[in-house]
Design a protein around this motif. Sequence first.
Motif, PDB file in Angstrom:
ATOM      1  N   TRP A  38      42.698  53.218  33.593  1.00  0.00           N
ATOM      2  CA  TRP A  38      42.689  53.487  35.026  1.00  0.00           C
ATOM      3  C   TRP A  38      43.859  54.325  35.506  1.00  0.00           C
ATOM      4  N   ARG A  39      44.627  54.881  34.594  1.00  0.00           N
ATOM      5  CA  ARG A  39      45.789  55.655  35.007  1.00  0.00           C
ATOM      6  C   ARG A  39      45.404  56.856  35.856  1.00  0.00           C
ATOM      7  N   HIS A  40      44.224  57.423  35.640  1.00  0.00           N
ATOM      8  CA  HIS A  40      43.813  58.622  36.366  1.00  0.00           C
ATOM      9  C   HIS A  40      42.816  58.311  37.488  1.00  0.00           C
ATOM     10  N   ASP A  41      42.541  57.034  37.724  1.00  0.00           N
ATOM     11  CA  ASP A  41      41.682  56.670  38.852  1.00  0.00           C
ATOM     12  C   ASP A  41      42.393  56.980  40.160  1.00  0.00           C
ATOM     13  N   GLN A  42      41.639  57.353  41.160  1.00  0.00           N
ATOM     14  CA  GLN A  42      42.245  57.725  42.436  1.00  0.00           C
ATOM     15  C   GLN A  42      42.768  56.526  43.207  1.00  0.00           C
ATOM     16  N   ALA A  43      42.043  55.434  43.175  1.00  0.00           N
ATOM     17  CA  ALA A  43      42.476  54.262  43.953  1.00  0.00           C
ATOM     18  C   ALA A  43      41.978  52.984  43.289  1.00  0.00           C
ATOM     19  N   PRO A  44      42.479  52.651  42.103  1.00  0.00           N
ATOM     20  CA  PRO A  44      42.025  51.439  41.426  1.00  0.00           C
ATOM     21  C   PRO A  44      42.451  50.177  42.169  1.00  0.00           C
ATOM     22  N   ILE A  45      41.648  49.140  42.025  1.00  0.00           N
ATOM     23  CA  ILE A  45      41.909  47.865  42.702  1.00  0.00           C
ATOM     24  C   ILE A  45      42.128  46.771  41.660  1.00  0.00           C
ATOM     25  N   CYS A  69      50.829  53.171  37.647  1.00  0.00           N
ATOM     26  CA  CYS A  69      49.769  53.877  38.369  1.00  0.00           C
ATOM     27  C   CYS A  69      50.055  53.749  39.860  1.00  0.00           C
ATOM     28  N   PRO A  70      50.673  54.749  40.477  1.00  0.00           N
ATOM     29  CA  PRO A  70      51.148  54.627  41.856  1.00  0.00           C
ATOM     30  C   PRO A  70      50.072  54.514  42.922  1.00  0.00           C
ATOM     31  N   THR A  71      48.798  54.650  42.534  1.00  0.00           N
ATOM     32  CA  THR A  71      47.725  54.522  43.526  1.00  0.00           C
ATOM     33  C   THR A  71      47.022  53.170  43.472  1.00  0.00           C
ATOM     34  N   PHE A  72      47.510  52.255  42.624  1.00  0.00           N
ATOM     35  CA  PHE A  72      46.886  50.931  42.529  1.00  0.00           C
ATOM     36  C   PHE A  72      47.012  50.187  43.857  1.00  0.00           C
ATOM     37  N   HIS A  73      45.983  49.400  44.162  1.00  0.00           N
ATOM     38  CA  HIS A  73      46.047  48.502  45.322  1.00  0.00           C
ATOM     39  C   HIS A  73      45.689  47.096  44.852  1.00  0.00           C
ATOM     40  N   GLY A  94      49.853  49.113  49.119  1.00  0.00           N
ATOM     41  CA  GLY A  94      49.548  48.585  47.800  1.00  0.00           C
ATOM     42  C   GLY A  94      49.240  47.113  47.742  1.00  0.00           C
ATOM     43  N   LEU A  95      49.176  46.428  48.884  1.00  0.00           N
ATOM     44  CA  LEU A  95      48.960  44.977  48.835  1.00  0.00           C
ATOM     45  C   LEU A  95      48.339  44.465  50.122  1.00  0.00           C
ATOM     46  N   THR A  96      47.222  43.718  49.984  1.00  0.00           N
ATOM     47  CA  THR A  96      46.617  43.021  51.118  1.00  0.00           C
ATOM     48  C   THR A  96      46.171  41.644  50.653  1.00  0.00           C
ATOM     49  N   PHE A  97      45.907  40.771  51.617  1.00  0.00           N
ATOM     50  CA  PHE A  97      45.470  39.407  51.321  1.00  0.00           C
ATOM     51  C   PHE A  97      44.212  39.105  52.128  1.00  0.00           C
ATOM     52  N   VAL A  98      43.236  38.471  51.466  1.00  0.00           N
ATOM     53  CA  VAL A  98      41.990  38.120  52.143  1.00  0.00           C
ATOM     54  C   VAL A  98      41.558  36.737  51.683  1.00  0.00           C
ATOM     55  N   ARG A  99      40.713  36.109  52.488  1.00  0.00           N
ATOM     56  CA  ARG A  99      40.133  34.823  52.111  1.00  0.00           C
ATOM     57  C   ARG A  99      38.876  35.071  51.292  1.00  0.00           C
ATOM     58  N   GLY A 100      38.735  34.300  50.220  1.00  0.00           N
ATOM     59  CA  GLY A 100      37.545  34.425  49.405  1.00  0.00           C
ATOM     60  C   GLY A 100      37.639  33.565  48.166  1.00  0.00           C
ATOM     61  N   GLY A 101      36.622  33.690  47.328  1.00  0.00           N
ATOM     62  CA  GLY A 101      36.561  32.914  46.097  1.00  0.00           C
ATOM     63  C   GLY A 101      35.987  33.760  44.982  1.00  0.00           C
ATOM     64  N   PHE A 102      35.123  33.147  44.171  1.00  0.00           N
ATOM     65  CA  PHE A 102      34.584  33.847  43.006  1.00  0.00           C
ATOM     66  C   PHE A 102      33.662  35.009  43.359  1.00  0.00           C
ATOM     67  N   GLU A 103      33.258  35.087  44.618  1.00  0.00           N
ATOM     68  CA  GLU A 103      32.437  36.233  45.019  1.00  0.00           C
ATOM     69  C   GLU A 103      33.274  37.508  45.144  1.00  0.00           C
ATOM     70  N   VAL A 104      34.604  37.384  45.212  1.00  0.00           N
ATOM     71  CA  VAL A 104      35.562  38.500  45.239  1.00  0.00           C
ATOM     72  C   VAL A 104      35.204  39.516  46.322  1.00  0.00           C
ATOM     73  N   PRO A 105      35.473  39.176  47.583  1.00  0.00           N
ATOM     74  CA  PRO A 105      35.178  40.109  48.672  1.00  0.00           C
ATOM     75  C   PRO A 105      36.163  41.277  48.696  1.00  0.00           C
ATOM     76  N   LEU A 106      35.651  42.487  48.526  1.00  0.00           N
ATOM     77  CA  LEU A 106      36.490  43.684  48.567  1.00  0.00           C
ATOM     78  C   LEU A 106      35.916  44.659  49.586  1.00  0.00           C
ATOM     79  N   PRO A 107      36.758  45.457  50.210  1.00  0.00           N
ATOM     80  CA  PRO A 107      36.287  46.389  51.237  1.00  0.00           C
ATOM     81  C   PRO A 107      35.201  47.321  50.720  1.00  0.00           C
ATOM     82  N   ALA A 112      36.383  46.064  41.126  1.00  0.00           N
ATOM     83  CA  ALA A 112      37.790  45.933  40.745  1.00  0.00           C
ATOM     84  C   ALA A 112      37.993  46.354  39.302  1.00  0.00           C
ATOM     85  N   GLU A 113      39.103  47.045  39.059  1.00  0.00           N
ATOM     86  CA  GLU A 113      39.491  47.366  37.688  1.00  0.00           C
ATOM     87  C   GLU A 113      40.065  46.141  36.983  1.00  0.00           C
TER      88      GLU A 113
END
Length: 267
Positions: A38-45, A69-73, A94-107, A112-113
Amino acid sequence: MVVVKTGDVVGSITRGTTNPNRLRRCDRWLTGTRAWRWRHDQAPIAVDLGYGASPVTAVELRDRLLAVCPTFHVVGIEIDPQRVAAAHHLSGPGLTFVRGGFEVPLPGGRGAEIIRAFNVLRQYDETEVPAAWSLLQRRLTPDGVVIDGTCDELGRRATWIALERSGPVSLTISVALTAIDRPSDVAERLPKALIHRNIPGERIYDYLHALDRAWTYHAPLSAYGRQQRFLATAHQLRSDGWPLCDSAHRWRLGEITVAWEAVRPRP
């Protein structure tokens, strides 16, 4: 403990205990062995799933990933809304927090990488592991990896299973060599999928005993340090036919990775 679905959140609140630097061994493995994906990914999560009562492991994961990888979030996910609220002041680049579980809610339903779930499934029943794995695997990108791991309170004894979208691929043992008398001391920190399988007739039992045998055989090398003894132990296992996935560069760190097929539970 049973995985339950409450609204759109899947999982149960766990104990949440953690410590700074506790997951350094896994993070070092991620940045040292997976970065090329993922080093060349634009915005890996990357996801720190079930980070616990303190968000420190999510902060550390962000710092370690951004170094390669400076674009990781990093997204810290917790099922306990109070833990999420307590972590919000640390949100930022580079960092946010959300409520969730095994369903892994992502924007935007992003994949996710990395999904790192450490000391989470250990608190569930073994029968619940396959369903949890399946949910997590669905949230990966094509090159993504789930880390299902367990470690002691200080992170000196750690193990983790790496899963890709196709299924589990490897088991890693990583220890401070001064913190063990023999490699099988790590058995109490095996992931939930394996910890109850460390009995005669199971592959993980055979693997740990092979490690111990080689460690004992190479005891004379202790005069040159435990690192040399561990290197010889790993070389011995490879010579004996165990499908190790890494090399001496990783073994010097007290880390050894074997293909999942060699240790997977028997039916």
